[in-house]
Design a protein around this motif. Sequence first.
Motif, mmCIF file in Angstrom:
data_model
loop_
_atom_site.group_PDB
_atom_site.id
_atom_site.type_symbol
_atom_site.label_atom_id
_atom_site.label_comp_id
_atom_site.label_asym_id
_atom_site.label_seq_id
_atom_site.Cartn_x
_atom_site.Cartn_y
_atom_site.Cartn_z
ATOM 1 N N SER A 144 0.828 -1.193 0.000
ATOM 2 C CA SER A 144 0.000 0.000 0.000
ATOM 3 C C SER A 144 0.869 1.252 0.000
ATOM 4 O O SER A 144 1.987 1.248 0.530
ATOM 5 C CB SER A 144 -0.915 0.035 1.223
ATOM 6 N N TYR A 160 -2.998 6.455 -6.700
ATOM 7 C CA TYR A 160 -3.896 5.452 -6.118
ATOM 8 C C TYR A 160 -4.161 4.277 -7.066
ATOM 9 O O TYR A 160 -4.563 3.196 -6.643
ATOM 10 C CB TYR A 160 -5.249 6.088 -5.749
ATOM 11 N N THR A 163 -1.028 -0.889 -9.369
ATOM 12 C CA THR A 163 -1.406 -2.262 -9.044
ATOM 13 C C THR A 163 -0.453 -2.867 -8.007
ATOM 14 O O THR A 163 0.628 -2.323 -7.742
ATOM 15 C CB THR A 163 -1.369 -3.140 -10.296
ATOM 16 N N GLN A 164 -0.840 -4.000 -7.454
ATOM 17 C CA GLN A 164 0.020 -4.710 -6.497
ATOM 18 C C GLN A 164 1.352 -5.099 -7.136
ATOM 19 O O GLN A 164 2.412 -4.955 -6.525
ATOM 20 C CB GLN A 164 -0.711 -5.948 -5.968
ATOM 21 N N ASN A 291 -9.873 0.717 -7.935
ATOM 22 C CA ASN A 291 -8.600 0.023 -7.713
ATOM 23 C C ASN A 291 -8.380 -0.021 -6.205
ATOM 24 O O ASN A 291 -8.161 1.011 -5.572
ATOM 25 C CB ASN A 291 -7.440 0.757 -8.389
ATOM 26 N N MET A 293 -6.248 -1.028 -2.888
ATOM 27 C CA MET A 293 -4.807 -1.109 -2.647
ATOM 28 C C MET A 293 -4.487 -1.837 -1.337
ATOM 29 O O MET A 293 -3.936 -2.926 -1.348
ATOM 30 C CB MET A 293 -4.211 0.298 -2.655
ATOM 31 N N SER A 294 -4.849 -1.257 -0.183
ATOM 32 C CA SER A 294 -4.487 -1.900 1.082
ATOM 33 C C SER A 294 -5.455 -3.022 1.462
ATOM 34 O O SER A 294 -5.190 -3.793 2.366
ATOM 35 C CB SER A 294 -4.408 -0.874 2.218
ATOM 36 N N GLY A 354 -7.733 2.744 -1.518
ATOM 37 C CA GLY A 354 -7.981 2.563 -2.946
ATOM 38 C C GLY A 354 -8.653 3.802 -3.488
ATOM 39 O O GLY A 354 -8.620 4.858 -2.866
#
Length: 360
Positions: A144, A160, A163-164, A291, A293-294, A354
Amino acid sequence: MGKKEKVVVGMSGGVDSSVAAWLLKEQGYEVIGVTMQIWQDEEEEILEENGGCCGLSAVEDARRVAQKLEIPHYVMNFKADFKRTVMDYFVAEYLAGRTPNPCIACNRYVKWEALLKRSLEIGADYIATGHYARIKQLENGRFSLTRSVTAAKDQTYALYNLTQEQLSHTLMPVGAYSKEEIRTIAEQIGLSVADKPDSQEICFVPDQDYAGFIERTTGEPSREGNFVQADGTILGRHKGIIHYTIGQRRGLGLPMGRRVVVTEIRPETNEVVIGEQEDVWTDSLIADRLNWMSIPELEGEREAAAKIRYNHAGTPCMIQKTGEDQVQVRFKEPVRAVTPGQAVVFYDGDYVLGGGTIIK
């Protein structure tokens, strides 16, 4: 560290990415400097004059810094990627009555997707930039973004959409410093760009005449239409919807005897809706193209803070999933000028949960 890990630093010729390269070299990485060629041929003269992260002068500044740091420097051509994913998107969004954020598109699809792919192909382990943000791997295994140490320069909003996979191969050393500290480091190590001003606004529209840029790109003049009230009452004529954005007060040219604002843009009827100041305050929005994220996915409802534009401080809200790729956001207090096409980014404390694109 054994065999040195290799990192490609996107060097824009500015002070932030220059110091990022130095910091990573100090940390023991094998550093390669890359300047991304994204300007389009027909605008070279204008961009050279204006500099910025797309300008030709950026190449020379980055090359000088790389020489000083004793690292290799290359120029990579990403013109086609930039035109397709940033410039064409910018034009299409305005024509559809939305207000785009080209920096977010550039970060995701050019600075990360295209540069990372090419960097991994040449054997790099990471890419790095001079953004004011930090990356952390959480207990749930996900990567993140977390806000930089300096709120004034924090750039997580514009990032933001990463991608991972992209985050797992990215380093952001500048996020641990303030802008003043970065300039001081640049001065101490003798970099010629220590006092170089930050690039401003949208790099491929150096004169900031967005409507003029769109007209030149499409080869078609703006189509005039009506200024109307919400009920359709005609108030006057506008210059074309590409000249306006939600919340705009200046440059309307309407003799109303009071300050009025743009409250809606209707591309299907080529109308720009005019209303009062209170009409652009709302306590909810809907967003898609999400999207996360964390967290891997939003389950049900969740509390967060949301930013609706880059310089918005953020407002507490509840996010609720309303579709496969859609959320409704309800703010605890009204926010001004929610603008379709812009990003809404959600935070859990300093972490980016996100974000998505505002529909309405």
